[in-house]
Design a protein around this motif. Sequence first.
Motif, PDB file in Angstrom:
ATOM      1  N   GLY A   1       0.851  -1.317   0.124  1.00 52.48           N
ATOM      2  CA  GLY A   1      -0.012   0.078   0.037  1.00 52.48           C
ATOM      3  C   GLY A   1       0.838   1.187   0.234  1.00 52.48           C
ATOM      4  N   ILE A   2       2.124   1.193  -0.258  1.00 50.92           N
ATOM      5  CA  ILE A   2       2.716   2.494  -0.281  1.00 50.92           C
ATOM      6  C   ILE A   2       2.352   3.394  -1.787  1.00 50.92           C
ATOM      7  N   PRO A   3       2.664   4.583  -1.640  1.00 48.33           N
ATOM      8  CA  PRO A   3       2.011   5.263  -2.971  1.00 48.33           C
ATOM      9  C   PRO A   3       2.656   4.729  -3.997  1.00 48.33           C
ATOM     10  N   ALA A   4       1.832   4.571  -5.167  1.00 51.19           N
ATOM     11  CA  ALA A   4       2.147   4.047  -6.398  1.00 51.19           C
ATOM     12  C   ALA A   4       3.618   4.661  -6.987  1.00 51.19           C
ATOM     13  N   ASP A   5       3.309   6.068  -6.893  1.00 54.99           N
ATOM     14  CA  ASP A   5       4.650   6.499  -7.504  1.00 54.99           C
ATOM     15  C   ASP A   5       5.791   6.567  -6.827  1.00 54.99           C
ATOM     16  N   ARG A   6       5.680   6.381  -5.559  1.00 56.36           N
ATOM     17  CA  ARG A   6       6.987   6.127  -4.888  1.00 56.36           C
ATOM     18  C   ARG A   6       7.587   4.596  -5.049  1.00 56.36           C
ATOM     19  N   LYS A   7       6.468   3.727  -5.153  1.00 59.17           N
ATOM     20  CA  LYS A   7       6.940   2.457  -5.514  1.00 59.17           C
ATOM     21  C   LYS A   7       7.511   2.304  -6.885  1.00 59.17           C
ATOM     22  N   ALA A   8       6.789   3.020  -7.743  1.00 59.70           N
ATOM     23  CA  ALA A   8       7.536   3.061  -9.009  1.00 59.70           C
ATOM     24  C   ALA A   8       8.998   3.630  -9.044  1.00 59.70           C
ATOM     25  N   ALA A   9       9.090   4.592  -8.175  1.00 59.61           N
ATOM     26  CA  ALA A   9      10.415   5.166  -8.025  1.00 59.61           C
ATOM     27  C   ALA A   9      11.625   4.201  -7.430  1.00 59.61           C
ATOM     28  N   LEU A  10      11.255   3.540  -6.555  1.00 62.47           N
ATOM     29  CA  LEU A  10      11.881   2.663  -5.797  1.00 62.47           C
ATOM     30  C   LEU A  10      12.220   1.456  -6.700  1.00 62.47           C
ATOM     31  N   VAL A  11      11.294   0.765  -7.496  1.00 62.43           N
ATOM     32  CA  VAL A  11      11.271  -0.129  -8.672  1.00 62.43           C
ATOM     33  C   VAL A  11      12.635   0.212  -9.556  1.00 62.43           C
ATOM     34  N   ALA A  12      12.120   1.543 -10.052  1.00 64.27           N
ATOM     35  CA  ALA A  12      13.076   2.051 -11.154  1.00 64.27           C
ATOM     36  C   ALA A  12      14.485   2.220 -10.848  1.00 64.27           C
ATOM     37  N   ALA A  13      14.618   2.567  -9.448  1.00 63.17           N
ATOM     38  CA  ALA A  13      16.018   3.126  -8.824  1.00 63.17           C
ATOM     39  C   ALA A  13      16.625   1.703  -8.575  1.00 63.17           C
ATOM     40  N   PHE A  14      15.698   0.643  -8.130  1.00 60.27           N
ATOM     41  CA  PHE A  14      16.579  -0.576  -8.187  1.00 60.27           C
ATOM     42  C   PHE A  14      16.990  -1.232  -9.525  1.00 60.27           C
ATOM     43  N   ASP A  15      16.199  -1.052 -10.565  1.00 59.12           N
ATOM     44  CA  ASP A  15      16.566  -1.375 -11.961  1.00 59.12           C
ATOM     45  C   ASP A  15      17.754  -0.687 -12.425  1.00 59.12           C
ATOM     46  N   ALA A  16      17.737   0.604 -12.218  1.00 56.28           N
ATOM     47  CA  ALA A  16      18.966   1.339 -12.528  1.00 56.28           C
ATOM     48  C   ALA A  16      20.224   1.006 -11.874  1.00 56.28           C
ATOM     49  N   THR A  17      20.028   0.725 -10.355  1.00 58.79           N
ATOM     50  CA  THR A  17      21.381   0.078  -9.729  1.00 58.79           C
ATOM     51  C   THR A  17      21.941  -1.182 -10.389  1.00 58.79           C
ATOM     52  N   MET A  18      21.160  -1.879 -10.939  1.00 53.88           N
ATOM     53  CA  MET A  18      21.559  -3.225 -11.269  1.00 53.88           C
ATOM     54  C   MET A  18      22.541  -2.933 -12.456  1.00 53.88           C
ATOM     55  N   LYS A  19      22.282  -2.008 -13.232  1.00 54.89           N
ATOM     56  CA  LYS A  19      22.920  -1.632 -14.325  1.00 54.89           C
ATOM     57  C   LYS A  19      24.393  -0.375 -14.056  1.00 54.89           C
ATOM     58  N   ASP A  20      24.004  -0.004 -13.127  1.00 60.59           N
ATOM     59  CA  ASP A  20      25.130   0.926 -12.673  1.00 60.59           C
ATOM     60  C   ASP A  20      26.557   0.729 -12.647  1.00 60.59           C
ATOM     61  N   PRO A  21      27.487   1.145 -13.349  1.00 55.82           N
ATOM     62  CA  PRO A  21      29.109   0.671 -13.655  1.00 55.82           C
ATOM     63  C   PRO A  21      29.588   0.621 -12.156  1.00 55.82           C
ATOM     64  N   GLU A  22      29.387   1.653 -11.212  1.00 57.55           N
ATOM     65  CA  GLU A  22      30.222   1.713 -10.142  1.00 57.55           C
ATOM     66  C   GLU A  22      29.510   0.639  -9.154  1.00 57.55           C
ATOM     67  N   TYR A  23      28.371   0.239  -9.204  1.00 57.62           N
ATOM     68  CA  TYR A  23      27.589  -0.954  -8.477  1.00 57.62           C
ATOM     69  C   TYR A  23      28.453  -2.311  -8.791  1.00 57.62           C
ATOM     70  N   LEU A  24      28.322  -2.332 -10.237  1.00 58.40           N
ATOM     71  CA  LEU A  24      28.842  -3.477 -10.700  1.00 58.40           C
ATOM     72  C   LEU A  24      30.355  -3.839 -10.499  1.00 58.40           C
ATOM     73  N   GLU A  25      31.069  -2.963 -10.490  1.00 61.01           N
ATOM     74  CA  GLU A  25      32.450  -2.916 -10.311  1.00 61.01           C
ATOM     75  C   GLU A  25      32.715  -3.014  -8.959  1.00 61.01           C
ATOM     76  N   ASP A  26      31.989  -2.720  -7.922  1.00 58.07           N
ATOM     77  CA  ASP A  26      31.982  -2.986  -6.612  1.00 58.07           C
ATOM     78  C   ASP A  26      31.501  -4.336  -6.281  1.00 58.07           C
ATOM     79  N   ALA A  27      30.507  -5.106  -7.086  1.00 63.71           N
ATOM     80  CA  ALA A  27      30.121  -6.129  -6.731  1.00 63.71           C
ATOM     81  C   ALA A  27      31.090  -7.090  -7.268  1.00 63.71           C
ATOM     82  N   LYS A  28      31.675  -6.702  -8.347  1.00 57.89           N
ATOM     83  CA  LYS A  28      32.908  -7.756  -8.879  1.00 57.89           C
ATOM     84  C   LYS A  28      33.988  -7.892  -7.636  1.00 57.89           C
TER      85      LYS A  28
END
Length: 335
Positions: free
Chosen positions: A270-297
Amino acid sequence: MRFVVALAALSVLAGSAQAQSVEEFYKGKTINLAIGFSVGGGYDLYARHLARHMGKHIPGNPTIVPQNMAGAGSLRAANFIYTAAPKDGTAFGTFARTTGINPLLDSGATFDGTKFSWIGSVTDDVSLCITWYTTGIKTFDDFMKKPSNLGGQGPSSEPDIFARLYKNVLNVPIKLVPGYPGTNEITLAMERGEVDGLCGISWSTVKTRHAKWLKEKKINLISQTSFKRVPEIGDVPLMLEQTQDKEKLQILKIFVGAQQMARPFAAPPGIPADRKAALVAAFDATMKDPEYLEDAKKLDIDVNPVSGKAIEDLLAEIYALPKDVLKKAGEAVTK
C-alpha cells in the motif's frame, strides 16, 4: 465561519501533500533498509552493497540506512515491513527467499506474500547442503545412510525448511539443531564441531564469504537445490534427482522455485504508487550502474537481477496451487 476557514486550510494542505512530487518527498529523507539476518552473512552483504548505491537513483537522493533485524529466520523483519513499517516509501527490507510463501505453509507467518510491494532481487541463486570435512558425510549416499546434526535458525528459515524437506520428503536421517541467529553463526558452529553442517546456504555465500573452505577442501557439497545443475558447482546431485514420486516432486518444486528470488527486496503493502515505481526504477537502474557492478565484482557478488514484477508473478502462481498440495508442503517443513 472559522470552521469553514479551517476546512479550507486543511483542503489546501491536503492538496499540497497530494501534489508533492517524488523528488520533493524524498529530498533530505532517510530510507531504512531492514535486513532480516545478522551481520556478516550473505543477505547482509547484498543489502549493504545495495544501500551504498541505490539512493542516488531515487529522485531526491535519500540516504539508505541498513539496519539488522535478525529473528525467526528473517520472519521478524518480514512482519515488521508488512505491518509496522511506515507505508510512505521510507522503509523496505530483505528477507529469506522462501518468506513470501511461508504463510501458505503453516509456519506462523500471517501476512500475504503477494501484497508486499516487491522491488526486485539482485540475483537468482542455488542453495546447498554442506557438511564439514571432518564428518563421515561426504556424498549424498552418505547423507542418506548416516545420521547428521544440521544447524538451524527458526521454523521459517531456509536452513530449517530445507533440512526438514530432506528429512520428511526424502527420508534423510537428519536431526535439526535450531536456535542460531543466522547462517554465519551456524557456519561457525560447524567449524567448532557443534553441528555437522547445514542446508539452505546459498552458493553465492559459500563462494564469496567462505572461498577458503573451497580452496582448502574444508566442506563437502552434498546436494544443490535448483532445476538444473550449475557447472560451477561441479558434479553435485540435485535435490529433484532424488525421487521420481510425482507428489514429492510437486512439493519440492515449490521451494526450488523460490530460488529465483534469491536476494529479494520489498517495501510494505500500500505505499503510494509513484513512490513504489520510483523504488523499482531505482533498483533496476542500480543493477546496471557501472560503479555498483564494479564494487559487486570486487565483493564477488552475483548480479543476475530478477524484476519485482517477476517476483509478483512467481508468487501469484504458487499461491494459486491446489490447497491439498500446499497443505502437504506445509506439513513437510513444519514437522
